[in-house]
Design an enzyme around this catalytic site. Structure first.
Site, PDB file in Angstrom:
ATOM      1  N   GLU A 230       0.832  -1.200   0.000  1.00 21.44           N
ATOM      2  CA  GLU A 230       0.000   0.000   0.000  1.00 21.44           C
ATOM      3  C   GLU A 230       0.867   1.250   0.000  1.00 21.44           C
ATOM      4  O   GLU A 230       1.897   1.317   0.671  1.00 21.44           O
ATOM      5  CB  GLU A 230      -0.917  -0.003   1.232  1.00 21.44           C
ATOM      6  CG  GLU A 230      -1.989   1.070   1.213  1.00 21.44           C
ATOM      7  CD  GLU A 230      -3.021   0.858   2.313  1.00 21.44           C
ATOM      8  OE1 GLU A 230      -3.478   1.865   2.870  1.00 21.44           O
ATOM      9  OE2 GLU A 230      -3.354  -0.309   2.616  1.00 21.44           O
TER      10      GLU A 230
ATOM     11  N   ASP B  88      -0.029   5.466   0.332  1.00 20.87           N
ATOM     12  CA  ASP B  88      -1.172   6.325   0.644  1.00 20.87           C
ATOM     13  C   ASP B  88      -0.851   7.803   0.716  1.00 20.87           C
ATOM     14  O   ASP B  88       0.196   8.199   1.256  1.00 20.87           O
ATOM     15  CB  ASP B  88      -1.738   5.990   2.036  1.00 20.87           C
ATOM     16  CG  ASP B  88      -2.237   4.592   2.188  1.00 20.87           C
ATOM     17  OD1 ASP B  88      -3.398   4.351   1.896  1.00 20.87           O
ATOM     18  OD2 ASP B  88      -1.448   3.747   2.637  1.00 20.87           O
TER      19      ASP B  88
ATOM     20  N   GLU C  55      -3.288  10.156   2.811  1.00 26.27           N
ATOM     21  CA  GLU C  55      -4.495  10.228   3.638  1.00 26.27           C
ATOM     22  C   GLU C  55      -4.624  11.652   4.167  1.00 26.27           C
ATOM     23  O   GLU C  55      -3.698  12.177   4.787  1.00 26.27           O
ATOM     24  CB  GLU C  55      -4.434   9.236   4.797  1.00 26.27           C
ATOM     25  CG  GLU C  55      -4.550   7.789   4.353  1.00 26.27           C
ATOM     26  CD  GLU C  55      -4.554   6.819   5.521  1.00 26.27           C
ATOM     27  OE1 GLU C  55      -5.264   5.805   5.436  1.00 26.27           O
ATOM     28  OE2 GLU C  55      -3.835   7.075   6.505  1.00 26.27           O
TER      29      GLU C  55
ATOM     30  N   GLN D  11      -1.163  12.594   5.665  1.00 22.75           N
ATOM     31  CA  GLN D  11      -0.322  11.480   6.088  1.00 22.75           C
ATOM     32  C   GLN D  11       0.048  10.650   4.867  1.00 22.75           C
ATOM     33  O   GLN D  11      -0.796  10.348   4.028  1.00 22.75           O
ATOM     34  CB  GLN D  11      -1.059  10.608   7.102  1.00 22.75           C
ATOM     35  CG  GLN D  11      -0.264   9.389   7.571  1.00 22.75           C
ATOM     36  CD  GLN D  11      -0.850   8.758   8.822  1.00 22.75           C
ATOM     37  OE1 GLN D  11      -1.043   9.419   9.834  1.00 22.75           O
ATOM     38  NE2 GLN D  11      -1.122   7.462   8.759  1.00 22.75           N
TER      39      GLN D  11
ATOM     40  N   ASN E 205       1.798   6.921   3.772  1.00 26.86           N
ATOM     41  CA  ASN E 205       2.096   5.590   4.294  1.00 26.86           C
ATOM     42  C   ASN E 205       2.787   4.757   3.230  1.00 26.86           C
ATOM     43  O   ASN E 205       2.469   4.864   2.045  1.00 26.86           O
ATOM     44  CB  ASN E 205       0.817   4.859   4.720  1.00 26.86           C
ATOM     45  CG  ASN E 205      -0.013   5.633   5.716  1.00 26.86           C
ATOM     46  OD1 ASN E 205       0.512   6.221   6.649  1.00 26.86           O
ATOM     47  ND2 ASN E 205      -1.327   5.648   5.508  1.00 26.86           N
TER      48      ASN E 205
ATOM     49  N   ARG F   7       5.085  -2.391  11.058  1.00 21.84           N
ATOM     50  CA  ARG F   7       6.267  -1.539  10.900  1.00 21.84           C
ATOM     51  C   ARG F   7       5.872  -0.353  10.030  1.00 21.84           C
ATOM     52  O   ARG F   7       6.507  -0.046   9.020  1.00 21.84           O
ATOM     53  CB  ARG F   7       7.423  -2.324  10.269  1.00 21.84           C
ATOM     54  CG  ARG F   7       7.869  -3.519  11.093  1.00 21.84           C
ATOM     55  CD  ARG F   7       9.015  -4.276  10.438  1.00 21.84           C
ATOM     56  NE  ARG F   7       8.651  -4.824   9.140  1.00 21.84           N
ATOM     57  CZ  ARG F   7       7.935  -5.935   8.959  1.00 21.84           C
ATOM     58  NH1 ARG F   7       7.484  -6.603  10.022  1.00 21.84           N
ATOM     59  NH2 ARG F   7       7.666  -6.380   7.748  1.00 21.84           N
ATOM     60  N   GLY F   8       4.799   0.301  10.447  1.00 21.96           N
ATOM     61  CA  GLY F   8       4.234   1.376   9.647  1.00 21.96           C
ATOM     62  C   GLY F   8       5.232   2.481   9.351  1.00 21.96           C
ATOM     63  O   GLY F   8       5.904   2.972  10.247  1.00 21.96           O
TER      64      GLY F   8
ATOM     65  N   GLY G  28      -6.192  11.505  17.502  1.00 23.75           N
ATOM     66  CA  GLY G  28      -6.309  10.154  18.032  1.00 23.75           C
ATOM     67  C   GLY G  28      -7.719   9.708  18.335  1.00 23.75           C
ATOM     68  O   GLY G  28      -7.926   8.800  19.146  1.00 23.75           O
TER      69      GLY G  28
END
Length: 340
Positions: free
Chosen positions: A109, A111, A113, A126, A128, A137-138, A208
């Site tokens: 993936e 991204d 975002e 964001q 990714n 392990r983002g 969050g």
């Protein structure tokens, strides 16, 4: 042979590159129906009469999205996007590549975002990078923007080759991930579709999950146009094509200006990251004990980040007294013309 041709093509173009081009002027720009189809959301996906743009809507009943007709093994993927205005806390707009519907436990993936905010606060972006199911392990990074993305459209692009990944905003590279052996399967390597979606991310998107979507302000509408899909099309997403199958496509891709990281573009990327990056996984020692192999860390830069990866110095932009206008930037597109 392929790597030799690729290196030669890059060298020729790098030597010939004398200025920046606008990727939104690419002659291979396509209409919606030439590259995309409906994914979900029923009538919440609205195509323009001329077929050159589409709107995605989120209301209390559903979000919406579309998907590329073809899967791709590497390529350049771009769209001009205008985000919803006003109170958008909990709203997520995404433009991304993925094969998660096919490879549930080992998906790839890439991204963009866009994370909504309370009224008067700024959208955050964001990026990714996941390979082979590496979500534990983002490789996330987050940024503010030097413009209001709900006032007018801006171009967001992803370049994905067998050797590197680049994220662009208005022709300015904001992030580069260069493949190395230590990354192993964490570098995306399987064919992916291109997606655009809008959905309710109340559980996490804004501070969050502290602030949720408030449907009193619905519908939330994002606009997409200036579609570019350039890459090696594959007929079977479950089968990774051979190097030879996509060699011509990748050489063609790598001879384009957007694929060449010039010194001026690298300086522009560095300035963007210094001014607007609010979080990077590269300095997050709370979540990760080891540095990611692709991170180009420095002691001086590390001092600007807390141990959990958040910036100590990047602050939201000030707003002028004129309604809805940023106080510190006239927009990244104009900045890019000056810096490139």
């Amino acid at each position: 042979m392929f790597h030799f041709l690729l290196a030669m093509a890059m060298a020729v173009v790098a030597a010939a590159t004398t200025g920046a081009a606008s990727y939104a002027d690419d002659p291979q720009m396509i209409s919606f129906d030439e590259g995309y189809s409906h994914l979900f959301g029923g009538n919440n996906l609205i195509k323009s009469r001329d077929g050159r743009s589409a709107r995605l809507k989120l209301d209390r009943y559903s979000g919406s999205g579309f998907i590329s007709t073809d899967a791709y093994q590497n390529g350049f993927f771009s769209a001009s996007i205008k985000l919803p205005r006003g109170y958008t806390a909990g709203v997520v707009v995404a433009f991304y590549l993925s094969n998660g519907d096919t490879f549930e436990h080992n998906h790839d993936e890439l991204d963009f975002e866009f994370l909504g905010e309370r009224k008067g606060k700024e959208w955050r972006v964001q990026t990714n990078v996941y390979g082979n199911g590496s979500t534990s392990r983002g490789r996330e990074e987050r940024y503010l923007l030097p413009f209001d993305p709900s006032e007018e459209p801006h171009n967001y692009s992803i370049l994905w080759t067998s050797n590197n990944i680049m994220f662009y905003i208005d022709d300015i590279p904001i992030r580069e991930v260069i493949r190395n052996d230590a990354m192993g399967g964490d570098f995306p390597s399987k064919p992916m579709y291109v997606y655009a979606t809008i959905w309710d991310g109340s559980a996490w998107a804004t501070e969050g999950g502290k602030y949720k979507v408030n449907y009193k302000y619905a519908p939330f509408v994002s606009e997409f146009s200036d579609f570019i899909l350039r890459g090696c099309r594959v007929s079977n997403i479950r089968q990774v094509p051979s190097i030879e199958d996509c060699a011509e496509s990748e050489v063609d891709l790598m001879t384009e200006e957007f694929a060449i990281m010039t010194a001026r573009k690298r300086n522009a990327m560095r300035r963007f990251r210094e001014r607007y990056m609010t979080y990077t996984v590269c300095y997050d020692t709370v979540r990760y004990s080891a540095i990611f192999p692709e991170c180009d860390n420095s002691i001086i830069e590390k001092a600007k980040f807390w141990e959990w990866g958040e910036s100590k110095v990047v602050m939201p932009r000030r707003r002028s007294k004129r309604k809805g206008r940023p106080g510190v930037s006239t927009g990244l597109r104009r900045q890019g013309q000056a810096e490139m």
